[in-house]
Design an enzyme around this catalytic site. Structure first.
Site, PDB file in Angstrom:
ATOM      1  N   GLU A   1     133.777 111.597 -54.997  1.00 45.65           N
ATOM      2  CA  GLU A   1     132.264 110.732 -55.194  1.00 45.65           C
ATOM      3  C   GLU A   1     131.198 111.463 -53.868  1.00 45.65           C
ATOM      4  O   GLU A   1     130.228 111.853 -53.979  1.00 45.65           O
ATOM      5  CB  GLU A   1     132.304 109.232 -55.056  1.00 45.65           C
ATOM      6  CG  GLU A   1     133.238 108.739 -56.167  1.00 45.65           C
ATOM      7  CD  GLU A   1     134.571 108.425 -55.835  1.00 45.65           C
ATOM      8  OE1 GLU A   1     135.127 109.201 -55.190  1.00 45.65           O
ATOM      9  OE2 GLU A   1     134.998 107.358 -56.378  1.00 45.65           O
TER      10      GLU A   1
ATOM     11  N   CYS B   1     134.159 104.508 -51.015  1.00 42.44           N
ATOM     12  CA  CYS B   1     132.941 105.045 -52.041  1.00 42.44           C
ATOM     13  C   CYS B   1     131.981 104.094 -52.686  1.00 42.44           C
ATOM     14  O   CYS B   1     130.963 104.419 -52.792  1.00 42.44           O
ATOM     15  CB  CYS B   1     133.680 105.940 -52.990  1.00 42.44           C
ATOM     16  SG  CYS B   1     134.539 107.459 -52.438  1.00 42.44           S
TER      17      CYS B   1
ATOM     18  N   HIS C   1     136.577 112.223 -50.543  1.00 45.58           N
ATOM     19  CA  HIS C   1     136.733 111.768 -52.079  1.00 45.58           C
ATOM     20  C   HIS C   1     135.639 112.596 -52.992  1.00 45.58           C
ATOM     21  O   HIS C   1     134.530 113.023 -52.528  1.00 45.58           O
ATOM     22  CB  HIS C   1     136.495 110.392 -52.158  1.00 45.58           C
ATOM     23  CG  HIS C   1     137.679 109.746 -51.614  1.00 45.58           C
ATOM     24  ND1 HIS C   1     137.977 108.365 -51.577  1.00 45.58           N
ATOM     25  CD2 HIS C   1     138.720 109.989 -50.661  1.00 45.58           C
ATOM     26  CE1 HIS C   1     139.036 107.912 -51.169  1.00 45.58           C
ATOM     27  NE2 HIS C   1     139.380 108.885 -50.332  1.00 45.58           N
TER      28      HIS C   1
ATOM     29  N   CYS D   1     136.820 103.930 -54.515  1.00 43.19           N
ATOM     30  CA  CYS D   1     137.560 103.053 -53.525  1.00 43.19           C
ATOM     31  C   CYS D   1     136.571 102.244 -52.825  1.00 43.19           C
ATOM     32  O   CYS D   1     135.342 102.551 -53.037  1.00 43.19           O
ATOM     33  CB  CYS D   1     138.278 103.910 -52.530  1.00 43.19           C
ATOM     34  SG  CYS D   1     137.268 104.799 -51.528  1.00 43.19           S
TER      35      CYS D   1
END
Lengths: 170, 317
Positions: free
Chosen positions: A55, A92, A53, A89
């Protein structure tokens, strides 16, 4: 603080870059003492790793930067603000706490995976060994963040069985 | 090795809650059918369809109570009478006694244990889910399965010990394709190095990606392995090839944290076996991310897998 919109526009640029690369359009930047230190966007499909992701990608760039510039990464992360187009999410949010990033500014809510408030409040629950709680500011460029996601999933029935979908979710 | 213990959604363990319902006595049991038919039509109580309509209150079965409705449904009525509850135009009013309150189960029984508990107050229907019964029986896995599970968890323990010797967190992880018992990837923790997010599970997931021609962390360490033949091995039977961790099982010595548990959701893991629990763990202790409502993928989780060996790693003996 009044720079929040400026940085969020930068994060949005990265979401658009993800879109162009057929990745779920989420982008982020990490800002340290008013400097853009790292950028990230989803890289799930190209790495075949569903944990790539935006991040996580950006955090790794800062780690690399610290390594190359002989910086103490703890000190850097403790002074970083994350700007991300969509609510982090659960994975993360937990990663950000472990990195001790204190402040997260995000755009729209993440109704499917959100780890700040939408699905589970990992960002603020009592998890001392995970790391300090995250302070979250939400709603910046939310509409734009939602629109690009909608555009990406256009014609895509999100309730369809996964093997029948055109775009694999991540 | 003891049976790994399944971790199901909370609703399979919860104590049956009771709530107030209005009931009435059926004066003559020969009118029972008529009473049930009309009540089912007028007040179906759909949300509570597991409650049987009639309860026999003596051994002979000739003293019957019939369920009318939840107390809350008539909360706005000042004087609760049969007419007020059922309707003045009803043809069954004459067959029933004055309504009164009783406690009935307001959570649906999902297990045998819950069904027994609930039935003490009011009879309930119960459609047994054989899979759930088996899981809760304490003997879900047969001897052959137990041997396989043990073998893979021993490998994870071995990796945890290697990790410990390298001054890392003593956590080891192995991802296996259960259809052929082949190890897809194996790893140990590296969070104390340059990368705090390199937990054993995150590394194991990335090594699966490498087995599929992807991956991010090009870690070169002989203790971190991935199956290099997996693409060719699978492409003959499955044209699309493997997708993330779909169908795979993870063996890990300690309960995964929120990050790793959610990474396993994103990666579509099939089952997770772990050894020791962690107070902030996300698969049973603090959260149950594997059964979390709203998420698009759920997986099975078993704890206490080779727990004696794993607990030794964490001084929980």
């Amino acid at each position: 603080m009044e720079d929040h919109p400026k940085w969020m526009h930068r994060a949005m640029d990265l979401a658009r870059e993800a879109f162009k690369n057929k990745e779920v359009p989420v982008g982020c930047i990490l800002v340290y003492k008013d400097q853009e230190l790292a950028q990230g966007r989803n890289e799930v499909n190209e790495t075949k790793n569903a944990t790539r992701h935006a991040e996580i990608v950006a955090i790794e760039k800062v780690l690399k930067w610290c390594d190359e510039n002989n910086k103490n990464s703890d000190e850097i992360f403790e002074n970083i603000t994350l700007y991300v187009t969509v609510e982090p999410c659960i994975m993360c949010a937990a990663a950000l706490r472990q990195m001790k990033i204190p402040l997260v500014v995000y755009g729209c809510a993440n109704d499917r995976f959100g780890g700040c408030k939408s699905i589970l409040p990992v960002a603020s629950d009592e998890l001392p060994t995970l790391g300090p709680k995250l302070v979250c500011i939400s709603g910046l460029l939310a509409e734009e963040a939602v629109n690009i996601l909608k555009e990406f999933y256009k014609g895509e029935n999100l309730n369809a069985p996964e093997d029948k979908r055109k775009i694999k979710p991540n | 090795m003891d049976q790994p213990e399944p971790i199901l959604d909370d609703r399979y363990y919860q104590i049956i809650q009771l709530g107030d319902f209005y009931v009435s006595v059926i004066k003559d049991k020969k009118n029972t059918t008529k009473v049930i038919r009309e009540l089912t039509e007028r007040m179906p109580n759909k949300e509570f369809n597991y409650l049987k309509r009639v309860k026999s209150t003596n051994n002979k079965g000739d003293s019957l109570q019939v369920l009318l409705c939840p107390k809350d449904d008539v909360a706005s009525i000042n004087e609760v009478t049969l007419e007020a509850i059922i309707g003045e135009d009803s043809s069954i009013l004459q067959y029933l006694g004055k309504p009164f309150l009783v406690k009935v189960p307001v959570t649906q029984p999902l297990t045998k244990k819950q069904h027994q508990e609930a039935s003490l107050n009011w009879p309930c229907t119960f459609h047994e889910d054989k899979q759930i019964t088996n899981l809760l029986s304490g003997k879900y896995f047969n001897d052959i399965e137990i041997e396989k599970i043990k073998k893979h968890m021993l490998k994870a323990v071995e990796l945890a010990q290697i990790s410990q010797r390298k001054q890392q967190e003593p956590i080891g992880a192995v991802i296996v394709d259960p259809t052929n018992d082949i190890i897809i990837s194996a790893s140990h923790d590296l969070r104390r190095g340059d990368h705090p997010l390199q937990h054993a599970v995150m590394i194991c997931i990335d090594l699966v990606a490498r087995s599929q021609g992807g991956g991010m962390w090009k870690l070169s360490d002989n203790d971190l392995v991935y199956n290099q033949d997996i693409n060719t091995a699978i492409s003959t039977e499955n044209k699309t090839g493997p997708y993330l961790c779909t169908g795979y099982d993870l063996y890990v010595t300690q309960e995964p944290c929120s990050m790793c548990a959610m990474a396993l959701v994103h990666s579509r893991i099939n089952r997770v076996f772990y050894g020791s629990s962690h107070k902030e763990g996300a698969l049973g202790s603090f959260y149950k991310i594997h059964t979390q409502k709203g998420l698009n993928h759920h997986y099975e989780v078993y704890k206490n897998t080779l727990s004696i060996e794993c607990n030794k790693l964490y001084d929980q003996t």
